[in-house]
Design a protein around this motif. Structure first.
Motif, PDB file in Angstrom:
ATOM      1  N   ASP A   1      17.783   0.536   2.450  1.00 14.54           N
ATOM      2  CA  ASP A   1      16.252   0.267   2.481  1.00 14.54           C
ATOM      3  C   ASP A   1      15.995  -1.500   2.159  1.00 14.54           C
ATOM      4  N   LEU A   2      15.593  -2.056   3.092  1.00 17.91           N
ATOM      5  CA  LEU A   2      15.175  -3.721   2.881  1.00 17.91           C
ATOM      6  C   LEU A   2      13.818  -3.591   2.395  1.00 17.91           C
ATOM      7  N   GLY A   3      13.219  -2.417   2.150  1.00 14.91           N
ATOM      8  CA  GLY A   3      11.685  -2.763   1.669  1.00 14.91           C
ATOM      9  C   GLY A   3      10.847  -2.772   2.986  1.00 14.91           C
ATOM     10  N   THR A   4       9.820  -3.664   2.687  1.00 12.62           N
ATOM     11  CA  THR A   4       8.891  -4.337   3.600  1.00 12.62           C
ATOM     12  C   THR A   4       8.650  -5.727   3.766  1.00 12.62           C
TER      13      THR A   4
ATOM     14  N   SER B   1      -3.666  -2.878  -4.952  1.00 10.37           N
ATOM     15  CA  SER B   1      -2.612  -3.688  -4.850  1.00 10.37           C
ATOM     16  C   SER B   1      -2.422  -4.268  -3.378  1.00 10.37           C
ATOM     17  N   ALA B   2      -2.951  -3.193  -2.449  1.00 11.86           N
ATOM     18  CA  ALA B   2      -2.739  -3.566  -1.161  1.00 11.86           C
ATOM     19  C   ALA B   2      -3.804  -4.648  -0.634  1.00 11.86           C
TER      20      ALA B   2
ATOM     21  N   GLY C   1       0.944  -1.159   0.087  1.00 11.02           N
ATOM     22  CA  GLY C   1      -0.212   0.034  -0.016  1.00 11.02           C
ATOM     23  C   GLY C   1       0.980   1.291   0.020  1.00 11.02           C
ATOM     24  N   TYR C   2       0.065   2.398   0.287  1.00  9.81           N
ATOM     25  CA  TYR C   2       0.718   3.727  -0.073  1.00  9.81           C
ATOM     26  C   TYR C   2       1.967   3.849   1.084  1.00  9.81           C
ATOM     27  N   HIS C   3       1.764   3.562   2.153  1.00 16.31           N
ATOM     28  CA  HIS C   3       2.795   3.449   3.042  1.00 16.31           C
ATOM     29  C   HIS C   3       4.196   3.065   2.884  1.00 16.31           C
ATOM     30  N   ALA C   4       4.050   1.614   2.330  1.00 18.92           N
ATOM     31  CA  ALA C   4       5.289   0.762   1.798  1.00 18.92           C
ATOM     32  C   ALA C   4       5.803   1.549   0.354  1.00 18.92           C
ATOM     33  N   ARG C   5       4.917   1.991  -0.520  1.00 17.71           N
ATOM     34  CA  ARG C   5       5.303   2.417  -1.744  1.00 17.71           C
ATOM     35  C   ARG C   5       5.896   3.790  -1.646  1.00 17.71           C
ATOM     36  N   VAL C   6       5.241   4.697  -0.748  1.00 14.70           N
ATOM     37  CA  VAL C   6       5.439   6.137  -0.817  1.00 14.70           C
ATOM     38  C   VAL C   6       6.156   6.698   0.756  1.00 14.70           C
ATOM     39  N   ASP C   7       5.396   6.544   1.651  1.00 16.75           N
ATOM     40  CA  ASP C   7       6.047   7.143   2.810  1.00 16.75           C
ATOM     41  C   ASP C   7       7.212   6.721   3.287  1.00 16.75           C
TER      42      ASP C   7
END
Length: 156
Positions: A94-97, A134-135, A75-81
């Motif tokens: 940054d290892l992503g989520t 996608s989330a 979602g938005y937090h993972a892709r943007v924030d």
């Protein structure tokens, strides 16, 4: 002779108005730190809890970090924030989520067992809402993956 470079871990969580959430995640950060000693492990939050991620990064520019978001969907937090906040860090990997995958069903099944239920027990997999298609698809995929490994029903 080369000198070892110290790296700290940073767990990034969404946060919750429920104070038990932060307590559990601080405990997780302590367990990670114990498991990977001597690396320190910190926790910062996107919302609701202290410290806020952006403030935490700003106050620790001297640290070399490996950061992972404790989020299961894209979602938005993972892709943007999270990526936007980590841009301001001086030295961060940054290892992503976490995302979801084969690792998730055994963890969820242990949680079911911890509350006294069995693999035959029905469960409901719930996540915070998102406007991101996608989330929502990630949650359904995680549910389907878990359902494939257990006899009890998994509802999303």
């Amino acid at each position: 002779m080369t000198r070892a470079i110290e790296v700290d871990g940073l767990l990034i969580a969404h946060g919750s108005p429920d104070p038990r959430h932060a307590v559990a995640l601080r405990r997780l950060a302590a367990q990670v730190a114990d498991a990977v000693a001597p690396m320190a492990c910190h926790i910062a939050f996107l919302d609701h809890d202290e410290p806020p991620l952006s403030d935490w990064i700003e106050s620790r520019q001297h640290l070399r970090l490996r950061a992972i978001g404790l989020l299961l969907s894209s979602g938005y937090h993972a892709r943007v924030d999270i990526p936007r906040a980590l841009e301001s860090a001086t030295d961060v990997e940054d290892l992503g989520t976490l995302g979801s995958g084969e690792w998730l069903p055994p963890v969820l099944e242990r949680n079911v067992a911890d509350v006294g239920e069995t693999p035959e027990s029905p469960v409901v997999l719930v996540a915070a809402g998102s406007t991101e298609v996608s989330a929502r698809a990630d949650l359904v995929a995680a549910s389907d993956l878990w359902q494939a490994s257990r006899p009890g029903r998994v509802l999303t």
